[in-house]
Design a protein around this motif. Structure first.
Motif, PDB file in Angstrom:
ATOM      1  N   ILE A 143      -2.549   3.371  -3.862  1.00 59.74           N
ATOM      2  CA  ILE A 143      -2.010   2.456  -4.852  1.00 59.74           C
ATOM      3  C   ILE A 143      -1.577   1.190  -4.128  1.00 59.74           C
ATOM      4  O   ILE A 143      -1.005   1.264  -3.036  1.00 59.74           O
ATOM      5  CB  ILE A 143      -0.788   3.065  -5.574  1.00 59.74           C
ATOM      6  N   GLY A 144      -1.847   0.053  -4.729  1.00 58.24           N
ATOM      7  CA  GLY A 144      -1.402  -1.177  -4.082  1.00 58.24           C
ATOM      8  C   GLY A 144      -1.708  -2.412  -4.900  1.00 58.24           C
ATOM      9  O   GLY A 144      -2.073  -2.339  -6.071  1.00 58.24           O
ATOM     10  N   LYS A 145      -1.552  -3.531  -4.231  1.00 59.52           N
ATOM     11  CA  LYS A 145      -1.885  -4.824  -4.816  1.00 59.52           C
ATOM     12  C   LYS A 145      -2.859  -5.517  -3.881  1.00 59.52           C
ATOM     13  O   LYS A 145      -2.766  -5.375  -2.663  1.00 59.52           O
ATOM     14  CB  LYS A 145      -0.636  -5.701  -4.965  1.00 59.52           C
ATOM     15  N   HIS A 146      -3.784  -6.240  -4.484  1.00 57.06           N
ATOM     16  CA  HIS A 146      -4.689  -7.037  -3.672  1.00 57.06           C
ATOM     17  C   HIS A 146      -4.888  -8.401  -4.303  1.00 57.06           C
ATOM     18  O   HIS A 146      -4.722  -8.589  -5.496  1.00 57.06           O
ATOM     19  CB  HIS A 146      -6.017  -6.327  -3.394  1.00 57.06           C
ATOM     20  N   LEU A 188       0.816  -1.218   0.000  1.00 54.39           N
ATOM     21  CA  LEU A 188       0.000   0.000   0.000  1.00 54.39           C
ATOM     22  C   LEU A 188       0.851   1.270   0.000  1.00 54.39           C
ATOM     23  O   LEU A 188       1.780   1.414   0.788  1.00 54.39           O
ATOM     24  CB  LEU A 188      -0.919   0.006   1.223  1.00 54.39           C
ATOM     25  N   GLU A 189       0.514   2.179  -0.923  1.00 53.57           N
ATOM     26  CA  GLU A 189       1.110   3.516  -0.982  1.00 53.57           C
ATOM     27  C   GLU A 189      -0.030   4.521  -0.951  1.00 53.57           C
ATOM     28  O   GLU A 189      -1.064   4.305  -1.579  1.00 53.57           O
ATOM     29  CB  GLU A 189       1.892   3.709  -2.281  1.00 53.57           C
ATOM     30  N   VAL A 190       0.161   5.624  -0.229  1.00 51.48           N
ATOM     31  CA  VAL A 190      -0.865   6.658  -0.121  1.00 51.48           C
ATOM     32  C   VAL A 190      -0.219   8.022  -0.333  1.00 51.48           C
ATOM     33  O   VAL A 190       0.819   8.310   0.259  1.00 51.48           O
ATOM     34  CB  VAL A 190      -1.568   6.604   1.261  1.00 51.48           C
ATOM     35  N   TYR A 191      -0.859   8.830  -1.182  1.00 52.82           N
ATOM     36  CA  TYR A 191      -0.360  10.159  -1.491  1.00 52.82           C
ATOM     37  C   TYR A 191      -1.504  11.161  -1.405  1.00 52.82           C
ATOM     38  O   TYR A 191      -2.611  10.873  -1.868  1.00 52.82           O
ATOM     39  CB  TYR A 191       0.231  10.195  -2.911  1.00 52.82           C
ATOM     40  N   LYS A 240      -3.305  -5.310  -9.389  1.00 54.51           N
ATOM     41  CA  LYS A 240      -2.916  -3.962  -8.983  1.00 54.51           C
ATOM     42  C   LYS A 240      -4.146  -3.050  -9.017  1.00 54.51           C
ATOM     43  O   LYS A 240      -5.081  -3.293  -9.770  1.00 54.51           O
ATOM     44  CB  LYS A 240      -1.846  -3.415  -9.928  1.00 54.51           C
ATOM     45  N   PHE A 241      -4.092  -1.992  -8.205  1.00 51.74           N
ATOM     46  CA  PHE A 241      -5.202  -1.043  -8.192  1.00 51.74           C
ATOM     47  C   PHE A 241      -4.726   0.363  -7.867  1.00 51.74           C
ATOM     48  O   PHE A 241      -3.679   0.550  -7.246  1.00 51.74           O
ATOM     49  CB  PHE A 241      -6.287  -1.471  -7.196  1.00 51.74           C
TER      50      PHE A 241
END
Length: 166
Positions: free
Chosen positions: A122-125, A109-112, A143-144
């Motif tokens: 942004i991330g993967k699930h 998880l990345e958050v901006y 990815k999402f």
């Protein structure tokens, strides 16, 4: 002798200014770091709540997480426009025997922040489905990108991009 004192005076002032600048930089960096950490925690929490509703086919909770003008881009499924259409798709999916479960890939998880709007997530699930025998199997890892809008009533998902499906 004057040059000697001037040089000493210059060095003391130079080091004082350098130390002050470093302290101001650390202070601003700490403020940014705290804001980023808080935003990350908020988005992580709302993401968890959204997918708790998804995993339990809880339509009334699920719909609370979206804006009415939702745009959902899926590389295999195409474009879904509006909350109404997403809810129909969600309801149809919940009626199947596959029962999907989503799990966020740890560490992805990345958050901006988005100034005066909200945040980008942004991330993967990973998605799992249940077989007719009731056994859960992995469907895949994808990815999402989520665009969250901060509203008075809380965080709302306005744009979704889901990709990397084989």
């Amino acid at each position: 002798m004057t040059n000697k004192y001037f040089g000493l005076f210059f060095l003391i002032n130079f080091f004082s200014i350098s130390i002050f600048a470093q302290q101001v930089g650390k202070s601003n960096s700490t403020k940014r770091s705290e804001a980023s950490t808080n935003l990350y925690k908020e988005i992580f929490s709302v993401d968890s709540s959204l997918f708790k509703a998804f995993n339990n086919c809880d339509t009334s909770s699920y719909k609370k997480f979206f804006t009415d003008d939702l745009e959902f881009y899926h590389d295999k499924g195409g474009l879904t426009i509006s909350l109404k259409n997403e809810l129909q798709s969600f309801t149809d999916n919940c009626k199947t025997d596959l029962h999907l479960r989503r799990e966020l890939v740890k560490g992805s998880l990345e958050v901006y922040p988005i100034k005066d709007y909200g945040a980008i997530e942004i991330g993967k699930h990973r998605f799992y489905h249940r077989t007719k025998e009731g056994i859960e199997k992995i469907g895949g890892t994808y990815k999402f990108v989520h665009v969250w809008q901060k509203k008075n009533e809380g965080w709302k998902l306005s744009r979704v991009i889901s990709y990397g499906h084989d």
